[in-house]
Enzyme design. Structure first.
Site, PDB file in Angstrom:
ATOM      1  N   ARG A  56      88.688 -19.673  95.975  1.00 30.22           N
ATOM      2  CA  ARG A  56      88.961 -20.755  95.014  1.00 30.22           C
ATOM      3  C   ARG A  56      88.787 -22.081  95.727  1.00 30.22           C
ATOM      4  O   ARG A  56      88.621 -22.125  96.939  1.00 30.22           O
ATOM      5  CB  ARG A  56      90.367 -20.596  94.421  1.00 30.22           C
ATOM      6  CG  ARG A  56      91.410 -20.306  95.491  1.00 30.22           C
ATOM      7  CD  ARG A  56      92.698 -20.950  95.279  1.00 30.22           C
ATOM      8  NE  ARG A  56      92.600 -22.387  95.220  1.00 30.22           N
ATOM      9  CZ  ARG A  56      92.494 -23.173  96.299  1.00 30.22           C
ATOM     10  NH1 ARG A  56      92.437 -22.686  97.528  1.00 30.22           N
ATOM     11  NH2 ARG A  56      92.424 -24.480  96.159  1.00 30.22           N
ATOM     12  N   GLY A  57      88.872 -23.161  94.937  1.00 32.41           N
ATOM     13  CA  GLY A  57      88.580 -24.481  95.498  1.00 32.41           C
ATOM     14  C   GLY A  57      87.113 -24.779  95.214  1.00 32.41           C
ATOM     15  O   GLY A  57      86.244 -23.919  95.461  1.00 32.41           O
ATOM     16  N   ALA A  58      86.851 -25.969  94.688  1.00 33.85           N
ATOM     17  CA  ALA A  58      85.502 -26.275  94.188  1.00 33.85           C
ATOM     18  C   ALA A  58      84.398 -26.023  95.225  1.00 33.85           C
ATOM     19  O   ALA A  58      83.436 -25.296  94.944  1.00 33.85           O
ATOM     20  CB  ALA A  58      85.474 -27.716  93.677  1.00 33.85           C
ATOM     21  N   ARG A  99      83.485 -19.630  86.554  1.00 33.93           N
ATOM     22  CA  ARG A  99      84.516 -20.659  86.296  1.00 33.93           C
ATOM     23  C   ARG A  99      83.808 -21.918  85.798  1.00 33.93           C
ATOM     24  O   ARG A  99      82.770 -22.290  86.345  1.00 33.93           O
ATOM     25  CB  ARG A  99      85.320 -20.971  87.577  1.00 33.93           C
ATOM     26  CG  ARG A  99      86.231 -19.824  88.000  1.00 33.93           C
ATOM     27  CD  ARG A  99      87.209 -20.258  89.073  1.00 33.93           C
ATOM     28  NE  ARG A  99      88.318 -21.002  88.541  1.00 33.93           N
ATOM     29  CZ  ARG A  99      89.236 -21.620  89.300  1.00 33.93           C
ATOM     30  NH1 ARG A  99      89.147 -21.562  90.620  1.00 33.93           N
ATOM     31  NH2 ARG A  99      90.242 -22.273  88.757  1.00 33.93           N
ATOM     32  N   GLN A 202      99.204 -22.921  94.506  1.00 29.43           N
ATOM     33  CA  GLN A 202      98.276 -23.195  95.619  1.00 29.43           C
ATOM     34  C   GLN A 202      98.952 -24.018  96.717  1.00 29.43           C
ATOM     35  O   GLN A 202      98.661 -23.842  97.906  1.00 29.43           O
ATOM     36  CB  GLN A 202      97.043 -23.953  95.113  1.00 29.43           C
ATOM     37  CG  GLN A 202      96.052 -23.120  94.330  1.00 29.43           C
ATOM     38  CD  GLN A 202      96.318 -23.160  92.839  1.00 29.43           C
ATOM     39  OE1 GLN A 202      97.440 -23.373  92.394  1.00 29.43           O
ATOM     40  NE2 GLN A 202      95.292 -22.934  92.049  1.00 29.43           N
ATOM     41  N   ASP A 243      87.450 -31.488  91.361  1.00 28.88           N
ATOM     42  CA  ASP A 243      86.559 -30.416  90.914  1.00 28.88           C
ATOM     43  C   ASP A 243      85.310 -30.968  90.245  1.00 28.88           C
ATOM     44  O   ASP A 243      84.297 -30.275  90.153  1.00 28.88           O
ATOM     45  CB  ASP A 243      87.301 -29.481  89.955  1.00 28.88           C
ATOM     46  CG  ASP A 243      88.250 -28.598  90.737  1.00 28.88           C
ATOM     47  OD1 ASP A 243      89.349 -29.075  91.087  1.00 28.88           O
ATOM     48  OD2 ASP A 243      87.869 -27.456  91.053  1.00 28.88           O
ATOM     49  N   ASN A 253      90.673 -32.517  88.267  1.00 31.78           N
ATOM     50  CA  ASN A 253      91.275 -31.812  89.410  1.00 31.78           C
ATOM     51  C   ASN A 253      92.417 -30.943  88.881  1.00 31.78           C
ATOM     52  O   ASN A 253      92.715 -30.928  87.685  1.00 31.78           O
ATOM     53  CB  ASN A 253      91.768 -32.821  90.458  1.00 31.78           C
ATOM     54  CG  ASN A 253      92.137 -32.142  91.764  1.00 31.78           C
ATOM     55  OD1 ASN A 253      91.368 -31.336  92.290  1.00 31.78           O
ATOM     56  ND2 ASN A 253      93.319 -32.413  92.294  1.00 31.78           N
ATOM     57  N   LYS A 254      93.066 -30.253  89.777  1.00 27.20           N
ATOM     58  CA  LYS A 254      94.121 -29.299  89.422  1.00 27.20           C
ATOM     59  C   LYS A 254      95.149 -29.908  88.473  1.00 27.20           C
ATOM     60  O   LYS A 254      95.565 -31.050  88.650  1.00 27.20           O
ATOM     61  CB  LYS A 254      94.781 -28.817  90.715  1.00 27.20           C
ATOM     62  CG  LYS A 254      95.905 -27.817  90.573  1.00 27.20           C
ATOM     63  CD  LYS A 254      95.561 -26.618  89.722  1.00 27.20           C
ATOM     64  CE  LYS A 254      94.320 -25.873  90.183  1.00 27.20           C
ATOM     65  NZ  LYS A 254      93.859 -24.868  89.179  1.00 27.20           N
TER      66      LYS A 254
HETATM   67  O1  MRU Z   1      91.991 -23.451  90.589  1.00 33.04           O
HETATM   68  P1  MRU Z   1      91.638 -23.856  91.987  1.00 33.04           P
HETATM   69  O2  MRU Z   1      92.644 -23.445  92.996  1.00 33.04           O
HETATM   70  O3  MRU Z   1      90.233 -23.444  92.345  1.00 33.04           O
HETATM   71  O4  MRU Z   1      91.653 -25.436  91.926  1.00 33.04           O
HETATM   72  C1  MRU Z   1      91.355 -26.151  93.098  1.00 33.04           C
HETATM   73  C2  MRU Z   1      91.529 -27.624  92.962  1.00 33.04           C
HETATM   74  O5  MRU Z   1      91.812 -28.142  91.907  1.00 33.04           O
HETATM   75  C3  MRU Z   1      91.222 -28.436  94.169  1.00 33.04           C
HETATM   76  O6  MRU Z   1      92.022 -29.594  94.190  1.00 33.04           O
HETATM   77  C4  MRU Z   1      89.752 -28.866  94.141  1.00 33.04           C
HETATM   78  O7  MRU Z   1      88.925 -27.756  93.912  1.00 33.04           O
HETATM   79  C5  MRU Z   1      89.336 -29.530  95.389  1.00 33.04           C
HETATM   80  S1  MRU Z   1      89.277 -28.387  96.731  1.00 33.04           S
HETATM   81  C6  MRU Z   1      88.573 -29.119  98.049  1.00 33.04           C
END
Ligand code: MRU
Length: 352
Positions: A56-58, A99, A202, A243, A253-254
């Protein structure tokens, strides 16, 4: 203040390992108590791992998808890259659908598609090299952003971060956590707070563990404690990842990022977004048109596998939100910093 950052000392975790015949992904569903890599031998296994948040994470999902294309290529024959690209398109589309919100996924697949389309008979080598480049460029961008972002922070500051934006979410070092790593190493940041990031946690499960691995002290707070923390004067900056960053500087973002930006502005704190240029999407004019991923409401019904909510309750679980550009003081990328982002300043750095 120390001037040269020892990158390796502050960055030991790697979520993605290409081992030639398979892609190994550090299983983020099991952290922090089980440190285990899941092996993916096909692109559909990679797509499933992206969907179920093993990775996970963009940036990390973009990198994993690029390696997924390399795995898909194993199953086809083609005389050149153009025909290979044509045959691989269904696999690319399945990866892309894993996603919706993080643009890095579509960005990495578009880059793989373009490179493949231009390749000759050696397209297999070309495609593997491209996946490797996407990964190594991400690490280099993160290190550059770390230095650029940290330079904005006054010595002795406290920061609050959200979600996990570290090595676990990228090729390594991280985006917002990269700035925090650099800021701590340089003595600019003396207090780090991380929000839990309900419902998937997270922050609680990943961020504070990741920082602990690298010897950086961080204090966990409930998401609902953020405004109160700001009022106490212990933090001067909120530092988050992204993201998708739109042409007008709006940032997806999250979930929870938007309310942090509102609280930060109310309390006179600065708000920084850190992301590599692969997260910038100049084709999306504003946050209003971003598709926001909604996940299983069941994520809200329990903690650690135990149900905490009565049966028969409805829940809504959007997992991203959009922070309007007016609430952002700086967007930090490896290409430079956009202060008080808007359409004009974004175009100035990123073109159209
Ligand atoms: O749902 P996730 O855990 O993939 O969401 C991640 C985030 O929102 C992060 O803040 C974003 O991807 C930046 S990660 C360098």
């Amino acid at each position: 203040m120390r001037s040269k950052l020892d990158f390796d000392r502050y960055d030991r975790i790697r979520p993605i390992r290409w081992i030639g015949e398979a892609l190994e992904l550090l299983d983020q569903r099991k952290l922090p108590f089980v440190v285990e890599y899941r092996s993916c031998a096909s692109s559909d296994e990679v797509a499933a791992a992206i969907r179920d948040l093993t990775v996970r994470g963009a940036p990390a999902i973009g990198i994993a998808a690029a390696w997924g294309v390399v795995l898909a290529a194993r199953g086809i024959d083609a005389p050149d890259g153009a025909e290979a690209a044509h045959k691989l398109e269904p696999a690319l589309e399945r990866l892309n659908a894993a996603r919706p919100t993080a643009v890095n996924l579509a960005w990495a697949l578009a880059r793989m598609r373009r490179t493949l389309g231009e390749a000759g008979p050696d397209w297999r080598d070309v495609v593997e090299r491209e996946a490797r480049d996407i990964e190594t460029e991400d690490l280099a961008a993160n290190r550059a952003m770390g230095t650029l972002g940290a330079a904005l922070i006054e010595a002795g500051s406290g920061v609050l971060t959200h979600c996990n934006t570290g090595s676990l979410a990228t090729a390594g070092f991280g985006t917002a956590l990269g700035v925090i790593r650099a800021g701590v190493a340089e003595g600019r940041i003396t207090r780090v707070f991380a929000g839990e990031t309900r419902p998937w946690l997270q922050g609680a499960r990943l961020t504070v563990w990741e920082l602990q691995q690298d010897g950086i002290d961080a204090t966990l707070i409930a998401d609902s404690a953020a405004a109160h923390l700001m009022k106490t004067g212990q933090v001067q900056w909120v530092v988050v990842g992204a993201d998708r960053i739109c042409a007008n500087g709006d940032v997806a973002n999250k979930i929870g990022t938007y309310q942090l930006a509102i609280s930060a502005r109310h309390h006179g704190l600065k708000f920084m977004v850190v992301a590599s240029s692969s997260t910038v999407d100049m084709g999306t004019p504003s946050g209003d048109v971003i598709e926001i991923e909604e996940r299983d409401p069941g994520e809200l019904f329990g903690v650690g596998g135990s149900r905490t909510v009565a049966e028969g309750i409805a829940a809504w679980n959007p997992v991203f939100d959009v922070t309007p550009h007016e609430l952002i003081d700086a967007i930090v990328t490896e290409k430079g910093v956009v202060e008080r982002p808007d359409e004009v300043s974004m175009r100035h750095l990123f073109g159209v």
